[in-house]
Design an enzyme around this catalytic site. Structure first.
Site, PDB file in Angstrom:
ATOM      1  N   ASP A  11       9.830   7.562  12.336  1.00 16.90           N
ATOM      2  CA  ASP A  11       9.256   6.261  12.727  1.00 16.90           C
ATOM      3  C   ASP A  11       7.743   6.256  12.474  1.00 16.90           C
ATOM      4  OD1 ASP A  11       8.663   8.106  14.763  1.00 16.90           O
ATOM      5  OD2 ASP A  11       8.784   6.601  16.359  1.00 16.90           O
ATOM      6  N   ASP A  16       4.252  11.336  12.066  1.00 18.59           N
ATOM      7  CA  ASP A  16       5.363  11.286  11.107  1.00 18.59           C
ATOM      8  C   ASP A  16       4.796  11.282   9.680  1.00 18.59           C
ATOM      9  OD1 ASP A  16       7.902  10.083  12.903  1.00 18.59           O
ATOM     10  OD2 ASP A  16       5.949   9.417  13.562  1.00 18.59           O
ATOM     11  N   ASN A  40       7.706   4.131  17.206  1.00 19.90           N
ATOM     12  CA  ASN A  40       6.269   3.907  17.394  1.00 19.90           C
ATOM     13  C   ASN A  40       5.906   2.436  17.178  1.00 19.90           C
ATOM     14  OD1 ASN A  40       5.431   6.568  18.018  1.00 19.90           O
ATOM     15  ND2 ASN A  40       5.638   7.133  15.854  1.00 19.90           N
ATOM     16  N   THR A 124      12.351  12.749  13.774  1.00 14.99           N
ATOM     17  CA  THR A 124      11.024  12.738  14.405  1.00 14.99           C
ATOM     18  C   THR A 124      10.742  11.390  15.068  1.00 14.99           C
ATOM     19  OG1 THR A 124       9.877  12.044  12.391  1.00 14.99           O
ATOM     20  CG2 THR A 124      10.141  14.421  12.728  1.00 14.99           C
ATOM     21  N   PHE A 165       8.327  10.638  24.569  1.00 15.22           N
ATOM     22  CA  PHE A 165       8.528   9.315  23.947  1.00 15.22           C
ATOM     23  C   PHE A 165       9.855   9.164  23.192  1.00 15.22           C
ATOM     24  CE2 PHE A 165       8.043   6.339  20.373  1.00 15.22           C
ATOM     25  CZ  PHE A 165       7.700   5.185  21.052  1.00 15.22           C
ATOM     26  N   ASN A 166      10.148  10.060  22.248  1.00 17.11           N
ATOM     27  CA  ASN A 166      11.327   9.856  21.381  1.00 17.11           C
ATOM     28  C   ASN A 166      12.631   9.830  22.178  1.00 17.11           C
ATOM     29  OD1 ASN A 166       9.789   9.703  19.079  1.00 17.11           O
ATOM     30  ND2 ASN A 166      10.012  11.870  18.563  1.00 17.11           N
ATOM     31  N   HIS A 239       2.879  16.851  16.540  1.00 15.50           N
ATOM     32  CA  HIS A 239       4.271  16.869  17.041  1.00 15.50           C
ATOM     33  C   HIS A 239       5.293  16.928  15.904  1.00 15.50           C
ATOM     34  CE1 HIS A 239       2.941  15.829  21.098  1.00 15.50           C
ATOM     35  NE2 HIS A 239       2.322  14.761  20.649  1.00 15.50           N
ATOM     36  N   ASP A 240       5.268  15.902  15.062  1.00 12.99           N
ATOM     37  CA  ASP A 240       6.336  15.787  14.052  1.00 12.99           C
ATOM     38  C   ASP A 240       6.248  16.850  12.953  1.00 12.99           C
ATOM     39  OD1 ASP A 240       7.304  13.731  15.559  1.00 12.99           O
ATOM     40  OD2 ASP A 240       6.466  12.142  14.311  1.00 12.99           O
TER      41      ASP A 240
HETATM   42  C1  BDR Z   1       6.495  11.711  19.493  1.00 11.87           C
HETATM   43  O1  BDR Z   1       6.326  10.350  19.868  1.00 11.87           O
HETATM   44  C2  BDR Z   1       5.780   9.622  18.811  1.00 11.87           C
HETATM   45  O2  BDR Z   1       4.803   8.744  19.272  1.00 11.87           O
HETATM   46  C3  BDR Z   1       5.275  10.624  17.804  1.00 11.87           C
HETATM   47  O3  BDR Z   1       5.388  10.133  16.478  1.00 11.87           O
HETATM   48  C4  BDR Z   1       6.147  11.818  18.023  1.00 11.87           C
HETATM   49  O4  BDR Z   1       7.337  11.738  17.259  1.00 11.87           O
HETATM   50  C5  BDR Z   1       5.651  12.574  20.404  1.00 11.87           C
HETATM   51  O5  BDR Z   1       6.064  12.430  21.733  1.00 11.87           O
HETATM   52 CA    CA Z   2       7.531  10.184  15.410  1.00  9.59          CA
END
Ligand code: BDR
Ligand code: CA
Length: 309
Positions: A11, A16, A40, A124, A165-166, A239-240
């Site tokens: 996303d 990403d 996102n 991701t 978040f994801n 993160h990703d």
């Molecule tokens: C994840 O949440 C999204 O905002 C980022 O792209 C990442 O995949 C981090 O918590």
């Molecule tokens: Ca992401």
């Protein structure tokens, strides 16, 4: 060396974007497709951004667009973090390539069949596309070798004290994935918060000089400010990129075989990834949790891969 066939379900999203830029240069991976999902920002924007990154990196993989909203919930976005367009405020022309009619979940199934059990999927973003694929194609779990996700945490969350978040965006989809029987490798906040890049290191990437290195540098600028000033972190968490890096080579990571399920009913705990890692009350060991990374080795790989552009 036989390459690992992968689909990256994402996303974009600033991290990403970094993950896609890095993955394109990883000698271990063959990116067969990129699929996009609402997360996102809305899916029309994440699809445009995926096409922007494809163009910027000179890649030729197809981009298939996917779910517009979570399985059973209203969309939650993170445009406050990734910018209104999800591209960190970086201005880039919208490519005029056509978006294939085939949807993300159908492409996943078709490619999984073509790869005869060898396919790895790296997710991701929220796991909505995967959950639709799993609902529609009952034999999919037998066709996928492993799924590496960025999401969740054994520790606290980044949207609520409990949830990352994801997972928070589509908890039912994530839980379906953990129950699917496919080996799921969870790169959550436990490891991704350790895989940060400091302002000095980000400057070094930018100084590599290629347009791709500049893009990597530029998309993180707003987020870096937030990370340093608001969240008091030592740098921006990549993160990703952790998930794609793990899919290519897990040797610099620490992994544990554990049980993981997702809280889908709770009010305060919605989206919590519950694991038995820290408990003597054992669950069925259905997944793997990635807890640590050699940050120096990780950053070196980031630099080396970006230097290939
Ligand atoms: C994840 O949440 C999204 O905002 C980022 O792209 C990442 O995949 C981090 O918590
Ligand atoms: Ca992401």
């Amino acid at each position: 060396m036989k390459k690992i066939p992968v689909i990256i379900d994402c996303d974009p999203g600033v991290d990403d974007t970094a993950a896609l830029l890095l993955a394109h240069q990883m000698p271990e991976l063959e990116i067969l497709a990129v699929t996009t999902v609402a997360g996102n920002v809305s899916v029309d924007k994440t699809t445009i951004n995926a096409m922007r990154v494809r163009k910027a990196s000179g890649a030729g993989y197809p981009v298939f667009s996917g779910a517009e909203h979570p399985m059973f919930r209203e969309p939650v976005t993170a445009s406050g973090v990734h910018g209104e367009d999800g591209f960190g405020g970086v201005e880039m022309e919208i490519p005029d390539d056509e978006i294939p009619a085939e949807k993300a979940w159908d492409a996943m199934y078709r490619i999984a069949k073509e790869q005869k059990g060898e396919l790895t999927i790296v997710a991701t973003g929220p796991m909505t596309n995967l959950s639709i694929a799993l609902s529609k194609y009952k034999e999919l779990p037998q066709l996928v070798k492993r799924i590496v996700i960025m999401g969740g945490a054994a520790i606290g969350g980044n949207v609520t004290p409990a949830a990352e978040f994801n997972i928070y965006v589509d908890p039912e989809a994530a839980d379906m994935l953990f129950q699917s029987g496919i080996p799921v490798y969870m790169c959550g906040l436990d490891v991704t918060m350790k895989a940060y890049i400091t302002p000095e290191e980000l400057e070094k990437v930018g100084a590599l000089g290629s347009p791709q290195a500049k893009l990597f540098h530029d998309v993180f600028q707003n987020l870096q400010k937030k990370a340093l000033e608001e969240w008091e972190q030592p740098g921006v968490a990549l993160h990703d990129p952790v998930a794609v890096m793990y899919a290519a080579d897990d040797s610099i990571f620490e992994t544990h075989h554990v049980g993981i399920r997702v809280e889908t009913k709770g009010e305060i705990t919605l989206g919590k990834t519950v694991t038995d890692l820290y408990s003597d009350k054992q669950m069925e060991h259905n997944a793997y949790i990635v807890m640590d990374v050699d940050r120096d080795a990780f950053l070196k790989k980031v630099m080396d891969l970006m230097a290939k552009y």
